[in-house]
Structures are given as C-alpha cells and as structure tokens.
Write a protein that holds these residues in place. Structure first.
Motif, short mmCIF file in Angstrom:
data_model
loop_
_atom_site.label_atom_id
_atom_site.label_comp_id
_atom_site.label_asym_id
_atom_site.label_seq_id
_atom_site.Cartn_x
_atom_site.Cartn_y
_atom_site.Cartn_z
N THR A 44 -13.02 -1.53 -6.66
CA THR A 44 -12.28 -2.62 -6.01
C THR A 44 -12.21 -2.40 -4.50
O THR A 44 -12.24 -1.27 -4.02
CB THR A 44 -10.84 -2.74 -6.56
OG1 THR A 44 -10.22 -1.48 -6.46
CG2 THR A 44 -10.82 -3.24 -7.99
N GLY A 45 -12.09 -3.53 -3.79
CA GLY A 45 -11.95 -3.47 -2.32
C GLY A 45 -13.03 -2.63 -1.67
O GLY A 45 -12.74 -1.86 -0.76
N LYS A 46 -14.26 -2.75 -2.15
CA LYS A 46 -15.40 -1.96 -1.65
C LYS A 46 -15.08 -0.46 -1.70
O LYS A 46 -15.34 0.27 -0.76
CB LYS A 46 -15.75 -2.37 -0.22
CG LYS A 46 -16.28 -3.80 -0.11
CD LYS A 46 -17.18 -3.92 1.10
CE LYS A 46 -17.77 -5.30 1.21
NZ LYS A 46 -17.18 -6.11 2.24
N GLY A 47 -14.45 -0.04 -2.79
CA GLY A 47 -14.12 1.38 -2.98
C GLY A 47 -12.83 1.79 -2.31
O GLY A 47 -12.45 2.96 -2.37
N ARG A 48 -12.13 0.81 -1.66
CA ARG A 48 -10.87 1.16 -0.98
C ARG A 48 -9.66 0.69 -1.78
O ARG A 48 -8.56 1.15 -1.56
CB ARG A 48 -10.81 0.52 0.42
CG ARG A 48 -11.94 0.96 1.35
CD ARG A 48 -11.57 0.77 2.81
NE ARG A 48 -11.25 -0.61 3.12
CZ ARG A 48 -10.18 -0.97 3.85
NH1 ARG A 48 -9.34 -0.08 4.32
NH2 ARG A 48 -9.96 -2.24 4.12
N CYS A 49 -9.83 -0.26 -2.68
CA CYS A 49 -8.81 -0.84 -3.55
C CYS A 49 -7.67 -1.51 -2.79
O CYS A 49 -6.74 -0.88 -2.31
CB CYS A 49 -8.22 0.20 -4.51
SG CYS A 49 -7.11 -0.56 -5.70
N ASN A 50 -7.75 -2.82 -2.74
CA ASN A 50 -6.67 -3.64 -2.16
C ASN A 50 -5.63 -3.82 -3.28
O ASN A 50 -5.68 -4.76 -4.05
CB ASN A 50 -7.28 -4.97 -1.70
CG ASN A 50 -6.27 -5.93 -1.13
OD1 ASN A 50 -6.58 -7.09 -0.95
ND2 ASN A 50 -5.05 -5.47 -0.86
N ILE A 51 -4.68 -2.89 -3.32
CA ILE A 51 -3.74 -2.76 -4.45
C ILE A 51 -2.89 -4.01 -4.67
O ILE A 51 -2.66 -4.43 -5.80
CB ILE A 51 -2.77 -1.58 -4.18
CG1 ILE A 51 -3.56 -0.28 -4.10
CG2 ILE A 51 -1.71 -1.48 -5.24
CD1 ILE A 51 -2.70 0.90 -3.71
N THR A 52 -2.37 -4.54 -3.60
CA THR A 52 -1.52 -5.72 -3.72
C THR A 52 -1.45 -6.41 -2.36
O THR A 52 -2.17 -6.03 -1.43
CB THR A 52 -0.10 -5.35 -4.20
OG1 THR A 52 0.66 -6.57 -4.42
CG2 THR A 52 0.68 -4.50 -3.21
N ASN A 53 -0.58 -7.41 -2.26
CA ASN A 53 -0.34 -8.06 -0.98
C ASN A 53 1.15 -7.93 -0.71
O ASN A 53 1.97 -8.27 -1.57
CB ASN A 53 -0.74 -9.54 -1.07
CG ASN A 53 -0.93 -10.14 0.29
OD1 ASN A 53 0.04 -10.48 0.95
ND2 ASN A 53 -2.16 -10.25 0.74
N ASP A 54 1.50 -7.44 0.46
CA ASP A 54 2.90 -7.18 0.78
C ASP A 54 3.61 -8.51 1.10
O ASP A 54 3.87 -8.83 2.25
CB ASP A 54 2.98 -6.21 1.97
CG ASP A 54 4.42 -5.79 2.24
OD1 ASP A 54 5.29 -6.11 1.42
OD2 ASP A 54 4.66 -5.15 3.28
N PRO A 104 -4.58 2.12 -0.13
CA PRO A 104 -4.15 3.51 0.01
C PRO A 104 -4.55 4.02 1.41
O PRO A 104 -5.61 3.64 1.91
CB PRO A 104 -4.93 4.25 -1.08
CG PRO A 104 -6.08 3.37 -1.43
CD PRO A 104 -5.67 1.96 -1.12
N GLN A 105 -3.70 4.86 2.01
CA GLN A 105 -4.04 5.38 3.35
C GLN A 105 -5.36 6.13 3.33
O GLN A 105 -6.08 6.18 4.32
CB GLN A 105 -2.92 6.30 3.84
CG GLN A 105 -1.82 5.53 4.56
CD GLN A 105 -0.74 6.44 5.08
OE1 GLN A 105 -0.95 7.62 5.36
NE2 GLN A 105 0.46 5.89 5.20
N SER A 106 -5.69 6.71 2.18
CA SER A 106 -6.93 7.49 2.06
C SER A 106 -8.17 6.61 2.01
O SER A 106 -9.29 7.11 2.06
CB SER A 106 -6.89 8.32 0.77
OG SER A 106 -6.80 7.44 -0.35
N ASP A 107 -8.00 5.27 1.87
CA ASP A 107 -9.11 4.34 1.70
C ASP A 107 -9.97 4.69 0.48
O ASP A 107 -11.17 4.44 0.47
CB ASP A 107 -10.02 4.31 2.95
CG ASP A 107 -9.41 3.49 4.08
OD1 ASP A 107 -8.67 2.54 3.77
OD2 ASP A 107 -9.65 3.83 5.25
N ASN A 108 -9.34 5.27 -0.52
CA ASN A 108 -10.10 5.74 -1.68
C ASN A 108 -9.49 5.18 -2.97
O ASN A 108 -8.41 5.59 -3.39
CB ASN A 108 -10.07 7.28 -1.68
CG ASN A 108 -10.89 7.86 -2.82
OD1 ASN A 108 -11.45 7.13 -3.65
ND2 ASN A 108 -10.96 9.18 -2.88
N ALA A 109 -10.26 4.26 -3.59
CA ALA A 109 -9.77 3.65 -4.84
C ALA A 109 -9.57 4.71 -5.92
O ALA A 109 -8.71 4.54 -6.81
CB ALA A 109 -10.77 2.60 -5.32
N GLY A 110 -10.32 5.80 -5.85
CA GLY A 110 -10.17 6.88 -6.83
C GLY A 110 -8.75 7.44 -6.86
O GLY A 110 -8.24 7.84 -7.91
#
Ligand code: FAD
Length: 411
Positions: A44-54, A104-110
């Motif tokens: 998701t999110g090109k491997g960065r995961c856009n978790i939600t929308n604030d 995530p601050q890490s930019d890592n969907a993992g």
C-alpha cells in the motif's frame, strides 16, 4: 467459551482478530492462506502505507464513493483519530502529509503490518486456506485446504476484494457469502489508471506533475464530474497517480470517451502566465520558441506543448504574436486528454461492489440473513477515494465486527 473464526489476515481481519481475542471467554482463530499476514498491506501507498486520513468521520464519509451512509456507525465508533492512537500506542510513530494523509514515520508499510500482526497474534493464526463454508445447527463449519473441518459459533468474512489477486484477494468470500444466502453486487475495478487516446502520454511516460488540478468534464455546461488538486503522472498508455485514481472512481459508471483537463498552473491566472511568458521571451529575444519554455514547463512536456500550439519550434520569440501567446496560456491552463478506457480489476487499488450492504446491519456488521455471520473490509460493497480512506474502512468495520461478535449474547 465462544468460538470465532475470521477468514482473511488483511487489514480488516487482523484488526478484528486482536480486539475479539482480547475479550473474555472467546477463542478466536484467524485463517490466512498466505505464509505471512498483510500481503496487500505491504504494497500500500507504494510501500509506505497511507494508514488513514487525519480527518473527521463526516469527512471520511464524503470520500466514500459507494454507500457512505452505511459506514456512519463504523467511522464514528472507530475514527481516524482512533486509528492514529492505535498505531502510536503500539510504538509506531506516524506523520501527516499533504491532504492530511497519515503514514508511518519510517515510510515502511512493513512496520504497519508488524504492529497489526502482533495485535492479531492475540488470536490463534492458522495459515491454511478455507475452501468451503457451511452453516449447520452446530454452527459455521469451515473446510480447510487439507479437507479437515472446524466448527465455530461466529464467522467473520474479511477476505477482501478481487484486485491485485497475487496478494490473495481473489474473491473467495463472495462465494462463501452467496452460499449462505447473500447477494453480491458485481465486483468492478476502482481507483485505476486511465487509458487516453493521445499518443502524447507515451512521450511523457514517467513524468510526474505535482500541484496541478485535474478536471473531468461530463456534459457541456454541467458541473464537472471531478475537480481536484494534487499529483498525477503520465504512463505509456495514459495517466495515473493519486488524482487520476480518484477520478477513475467517479468515471467507472460513465460512458466513455470523456475529456479531462490538466491545469498545469492552478495558482496563476492566464494574465499572469502571459506576463511570465513575455518576461521569459524578453530575456532573450533571439531564442527559439522551443527553448523558451523551460521556466514554465517540465522538460518532457515542452515538445508536446510546442506541437499542440501549432507554433514552429524554431520561431524566434520576438516574432510570436499575442494570439500565439494566448494559445500557449490556454494549453497550460487546460491541457486536454481523451479518456478512452479504465484499468482492469487486476490493477485496481480497490474493488467496488461486494456484499450488498442492505443485507448487513451497519451498527454491528452482522448479516441480517444469517445470525452469527459478520463482514468487514473490502468484501463489502463500499469503496473510497485515495487518501487512506480504504484502510480506515477496513479498520473501522473490523473493529465494529469484533466488538459485536464478542458482545453478542445468544449465538
Ligand atoms: C497497490 C495498492 C495500494 C494501496 N494503497 C492504499 C493506501 O495507501 N491507503 C489505503 O487506505 N488503501 C490502500 N489500498 C487499498 C487497501 O489496501 C485495501 O482496501 C485493504 O487492504 C482491504 O483490506 P481487507 O482486510 O478488507 O482485505 P485484504 O487486505 O485484501 O486482505 C484479505 C486477506 O484475506 C485472505 N484470504 C482471502 N481468501 C482466503 C481464504 N479462502 N482463506 C484464507 N485466507 C483468505 C487473503 O490472502 C488476504 O490476505 C491499496 C491497495 C493496493 C492494491
């Protein structure tokens, strides 16, 4: 002891599994056919995961394309703020980017998958495929890939949609639900790239445009089908990127072809652009037209705009007329493309269609037809635009189903 089966170790299933397993007197088994949980989440999110929308639950609903009202209770019971708290409380720092998109601050969907998997591990995770589901007087009978059978009091179907089938979402849940009496609204691709008639796109493949607006016109004189500011990119067959994916959701039921317009300078009026062009021309009056646009356009777009303007690339800028400048302004304010087709279900970010929401209680996610049967996530006939809303749907409906399953007295 109440026994609960959850099929699908994706965003919705994992969220539900942890909450259901933390309730007293429940034994929860999460079935995930892949050797690892969260296969789709990882991309998701090109491997960065856009978790939600604030944003607020009301704003979330505004970004839902199919059946937003059905999600009222889910978005209010487990809000985007709850999603943010959920991950931060479990040690994952988050950040909010343009458009209130949370990553995530890490930019890592993992890292997102790791948090959800730890949460889901409060349940028993069984990495076997469920091949059949039945309802008998004993309860829900699940047949597994090795033909063994298990019986449960409650069943949550969280098998996802049908897009990106390599991740495991192949629509198995639709078949299970239909067998139990549910109606499935025909699955359709949503959030897909758009195919365009013009060969210009392939000449600009890979070019990404930031801070542009995209307008999709319907009938002349009517409100546009879509108008938004953001990012997009050119592909060898058309256009893609966040703006385009969202536009595709609103185009999926429209007849094609449709014209889309890109405003490359949304912050500038045509008059201001004209002044900018004049200033650029005046800095070197003997320059060729084709060499005078680098201040206004990305390199890959210059030959295309020059060609569309009908002005000779070798024409000296001091001979360019006011009318010709006007043409260039128009091209920058409304670069048009003709959409001739939408991407396939295989390449869709989400599946529109799924379990008919009229047959599901929106306050509990329980089937109105089969007591003890629940649904969560993309399997339902709900889908949203880009921006983290689709994962929020999975989290909110997963949470609601978990709470309802564990609080339900009679089974
Ligand atoms: C490329 C891409 C990027 C995306 N980016 C974003 C983003 O940044 N933000 C956002 O909000 N949304 C994004 N989405 C959408 C989002 O990923 C989905 O909406 C969400 O993952 C749906 O969650 P789910 O739990 O309902 O289903 P899924 O995540 O699809 O999980 C379903 C699971 O069920 C399992 N399963 C299915 N059948 C069986 C069976 N018979 N037995 C056992 N297990 C089974 C599958 O293996 C799978 O793991 C993206 C989607 C894609 C494809």
């Amino acid at each position: 002891m109440k026994t609960i089966a959850i099929i699908g170790g994706g965003a919705a299933g994992m969220m539900a599994a942890g909450f259901a397993a933390s309730a007293p007197e429940t034994a929860v088994t999460l079935f995930e056919q892949n050797p690892r949980t969260g296969a789709k989440l990882r991309i998701t999110g090109k491997g960065r995961c856009n978790i939600t929308n604030d944003t607020s639950p009301a704003q979330c609903m505004e970004n839902v394309v199919s059946n937003p009202r059905f999600l009222f209770a889910a978005f209010h019971r487990f809000t985007p703020a709850d999603t943010i708290l959920f991950f931060e409380d479990r040690g994952l720092p988050l950040k909010t980017e343009r458009g209130r998109r949370v990553f995530p601050q890490s930019d890592n969907a993992g890292d997102v998958v790791a948090v959800l998997t730890r949460h889901a591990e409060m349940a028993n995770i069984d990495h076997r495929k469920v091949v059949d589901v039945d309802k008998t007087k004993e309860g829900f009978v699940l047949t597994l890939q090795d033909r063994s059978q298990r019986v449960f009091n409650c069943l949550l179907l969280a098998t996802g949609g049908m897009s990106y089938p390599k991740t495991g979402s192949r629509g198995d849940g639709y078949g299970f639900a239909q067998k139990l009496g549910h109606t499935v609204i025909s699955p359709k691709a949503s959030l897909v790239p758009l195919y365009c008639k013009e060969k210009d796109c392939s000449r600009m493949t890979g070019l990404s445009l930031k801070n542009v607006t995209l307008t999709v016109a319907d009938e002349k004189g009517k409100k546009p089908v879509y108008f938004e500011r953001g990012e997009m990119l050119f592909t060898h067959v058309g256009i893609s990127g966040p703006l385009v994916l969202s536009a595709s959701a609103l185009l999926r039921d429209k007849s094609l072809p449709k014209t889309v317009y890109i405003d490359l300078k949304p912050a500038l009026t045509p008059e201001v652009i004209n002044q900018r062009i004049l200033k650029d021309f005046e800095s070197n009056l003997n320059r060729d037209f084709t060499n005078s646009l680098s201040g206004l356009l990305p390199k890959a777009m210059i030959p295309v705009v020059v060609e569309r303007s009908g002005i000779s690339p070798r024409k000296k800028v001091n001979t360019i007329t006011r009318e010709e400048r006007k043409t260039v302004c128009s091209l920058l304010k409304a670069f048009s493309l003709t959409v001739t087709g939408l991407g396939s279900l295989e390449e869709a970010i989400v599946t529109a269609g799924g379990i008919h929401v009229k047959e599901v209680n929106p306050r509990t996610m329980e089937s109105r037809l089969v007591p003890g049967l629940y649904f969560a996530g993309e399997i339902l006939d709900v889908d949203a635009l880009t921006g983290g809303y689709n994962l929020q749907i999975a989290f909110s409906t997963g949470y609601l189903a978990a709470k309802a399953m564990t609080q339900k007295k009679e089974v």
